[in-house]
Design a protein around this motif. Structure first.
Motif, mmCIF file in Angstrom:
data_model
loop_
_atom_site.group_PDB
_atom_site.id
_atom_site.type_symbol
_atom_site.label_atom_id
_atom_site.label_comp_id
_atom_site.label_asym_id
_atom_site.label_seq_id
_atom_site.Cartn_x
_atom_site.Cartn_y
_atom_site.Cartn_z
ATOM 1 N N CYS A 48 0.808 -1.220 0.000
ATOM 2 C CA CYS A 48 0.000 0.000 0.000
ATOM 3 C C CYS A 48 0.840 1.268 0.000
ATOM 4 O O CYS A 48 0.294 2.367 0.122
ATOM 5 N N ALA A 53 -1.017 3.293 -5.077
ATOM 6 C CA ALA A 53 -1.885 3.136 -3.921
ATOM 7 C C ALA A 53 -2.106 4.458 -3.206
ATOM 8 O O ALA A 53 -3.221 4.764 -2.758
ATOM 9 N N CYS A 59 -5.922 0.991 0.009
ATOM 10 C CA CYS A 59 -5.047 -0.036 0.577
ATOM 11 C C CYS A 59 -5.847 -1.324 0.707
ATOM 12 O O CYS A 59 -6.374 -1.642 1.775
ATOM 13 N N TYR A 109 -5.293 6.898 3.035
ATOM 14 C CA TYR A 109 -6.198 5.945 2.391
ATOM 15 C C TYR A 109 -7.631 6.204 2.838
ATOM 16 O O TYR A 109 -7.889 6.418 4.020
#
Length: 569
Positions: A48, A53, A59, A109
């Motif tokens: 990740c 990403a 992730c 994320y």
């Protein structure tokens, strides 16, 4: 130690070096070997930390078992949006949108793996704490023991495992050496490879570091996402569970558990011996003895003032040896180590947290346990540190810095005991999980806040439950008869190791005695020149106490009074 479990990781590291690709180098920063197109994690899962990403803010790595994201094809989990509650934080932290840890993990994320059933992990490859097996259906209950109740073999194993973790590069995680802004919002990832042990050193640094507001010296130090507030005890509980799991992975020893050091009423550092956490160096009292494997360790992320002055993150480079000088600390802050009475008082406090839920909290179990509440009165903002904090200051070295304290392996034994006290309080007061504060706690400490910097995600409230729900127990909380057998374990092991020799020695003694007796009888009958032997009998082998005393051993004076201590008094 199962080296077969370590070999794949070693070969994996070699492959990294062979397929090295360039990462961004900052001033004075090393270029860390990236993985899979510069993948990594800041206690970030490697898959990740790629540019892709970070730019997509997703992730959701594939599970190796079926190759699908989060093991979706096998029903292990699914890639879903991260839900972060909007409950208000306390007023201790006056900023918004300036720190990567705010509303964790949304800066990095907004989609992660949400695992189903008993599955857990950043790709749903692992089992929840307390479960094991192919489908995570088998229940586990491991036992964390007093470090002084470990057998000799277990003590050697503990030191060996710690050292192995320090020397083994992490195959799952890397650490961030720059902020998200310095990474150009994910376009230019900067991560570093460190060892399994140092991943956890970095995590403890990162969660407690100052907020970087931009530029040298422009920092906000009155913030901590794992200390000084309600999340202190749940955060460290998760930290120990993950650390324990990583040790099991690299050693292949699923029975390993973190021991604890019961420091109540201790007069010094009982675990500071070369057989355990390292003795004192005879040449420099602030260093560890060269007879300890830990004397060769190098710390990282331990220079908080320097990072703050430069306005940067720790670069994860080695910074020097471990330092420790137990007992040579400021005794105005910590006059002595905590006593049993102070521990008992702390456990008697019925409220988990109170008031502003920070270091000023009065009659708060959490604040008193952490060390900012007086362990005799329960009043917050104490000028003297107690309980958990007292031990850190007493060590007077690497342990006395919040951000760098995890460098010293004593940290693990210390926090394992703190966690056992947290467990004892939970069992005694049986709080409902809803009693954990939902809002207005210092930032990072509300019940539904995701703990920084864990991936997979955990909330504070999830770990406001007893250890039995998480698959482990403490020997000090066992029933009295079981606790007694635990305390006798090392002695029984020693006895088990020597009993064959004791048995052999006893048999030799019997044979020798019979031989002497037989020889004497033979000589008595065959050699008439030794008449004195004719008077020999088996009674001469009996102890003197078997025959009546011929004369008193204590003589009496003229007045027929006995002499001795009573008469003299």
């Amino acid at each position: 130690m199962k080296w077969s479990a370590i070999l794949p990781h070693f070969l994996w590291v070699l492959s990294l070096l062979e397929s090295y690709c360039a990462c961004v180098k900052g001033p004075g920063r090393r270029c860390a070997p990236p993985v899979r197109d510069c993948t990594g994690l800041q206690q970030f899962p490697r898959p990740c930390a790629t540019r892709q990403a970070l730019l997509t803010k997703e992730c959701c790595p594939p599970w190796d078992g079926d190759g699908s994201a989060c093991g979706a094809n096998s029903g292990r989990g699914f890639c879903q949006d991260v839900v972060v509650p909007d409950t208000p934080d306390g007023t201790q932290y006056p900023f918004r949108g300036v720190d990567d840890r705010e509303r964790w993990p949304l800066v990095f994320y907004n989609r992660t793996c949400q695992c189903m059933g008993n599955f857990m992990g950043f790709s749903c490859a692992d089992c929840k704490f307390g479960y094991f097996g192919e489908n995570c259906l088998l229940k586990r209950e491991s036992l964390r023991r007093n470090v002084f109740h470990l057998t000799r073999a277990e003590r050697i194993q503990l030191v060996s495992y710690l050292n192995l973790a320090k020397q083994t590069p992490s195959s799952d995680y890397v650490v961030a050496t720059g902020t998200y802004q310095e990474m150009e919002n994910g376009s230019n990832p900067t991560f570093a490879n460190v060892s399994v042990y140092d991943i956890f050193v970095w995590m403890h640094y990162y969660v407690s570091r100052a907020a970087l507001l931009g530029g040298p010296g422009n920092v906000w130090t009155d913030v901590d996402f794992a200390h000084w507030a309600p999340g202190f005890l749940p955060w460290h509980r998760v930290y120990l569970l993950h650390w324990e799991r990583e040790i099991r992975k690299i050693t292949g020893d699923d029975s390993f558990s973190i021991p604890y050091w019961d420091w109540r009423d201790a007069q010094g550092c009982d675990v500071c011996t070369d057989q355990l956490m390292g003795g004192r160096s005879p040449r420099d009292p602030s260093l560890l003895s060269p007879g300890s494997v830990f004397s060769s360790w190098r710390s990282l992320c331990s220079q908080a003032q320097d990072y703050n002055a430069r306005g940067v993150l720790c670069d994860a480079l080695a910074e020097g040896p471990l330092r420790r000088n137990p007992g040579n600390h400021d005794r105005n802050r910590v006059p002595r180590l905590p006593t049993s009475a102070e521990v008992a008082f702390t456990l008697s406090l019925a409220n988990y947290d109170t008031g502003a839920m920070d270091r000023t909290a009065n009659m708060s179990f959490r604040n008193t346990m952490e060390g900012f509440g007086d362990p005799q009165t329960g009043l917050g903002s104490s000028s003297r540190m107690g309980m958990h904090a007292a031990l850190h200051i007493f060590m007077n070295g690497s342990m006395s810095s919040v951000q760098g304290s995890a460098n010293d392996p004593i940290f693990l034994l210390h926090h394992s005991f703190v966690d056992s006290l947290y467990e004892e309080w939970l069992r005694r007061h049986s709080p409902n999980p809803s009693h954990f504060p939902t809002s207005n706690a210092p930032i990072g400490h509300n019940g539904e806040y995701h703990m920084v910097p864990f991936l997979p995600l955990h909330t504070n409230r999830e770990f406001f439950v007893t250890s039995k729900e998480l698959g482990y127990e403490y020997s000090r909380l066992l029933a009295a008869n079981l606790l007694l057998s635990e305390s006798l374990r090392p002695y029984m092991e020693d006895l088990h190791a020597v009993w064959p020799w004791l048995l052999l020695a006893s048999l030799c003694s019997v044979v020798l005695a019979l031989g002497v007796a037989a020889t004497t009888i033979y000589v008595k009958r065959r050699v008439p020149a030794w008449p004195q032997l004719r008077e020999w009998s088996w009674k001469s082998l009996l102890p003197l106490q078997a025959f009546p005393e011929r004369q008193p051993l204590i003589k009496r004076d003229a007045e027929n009074k006995p002499g001795g201590y009573t008469a003299a008094m």
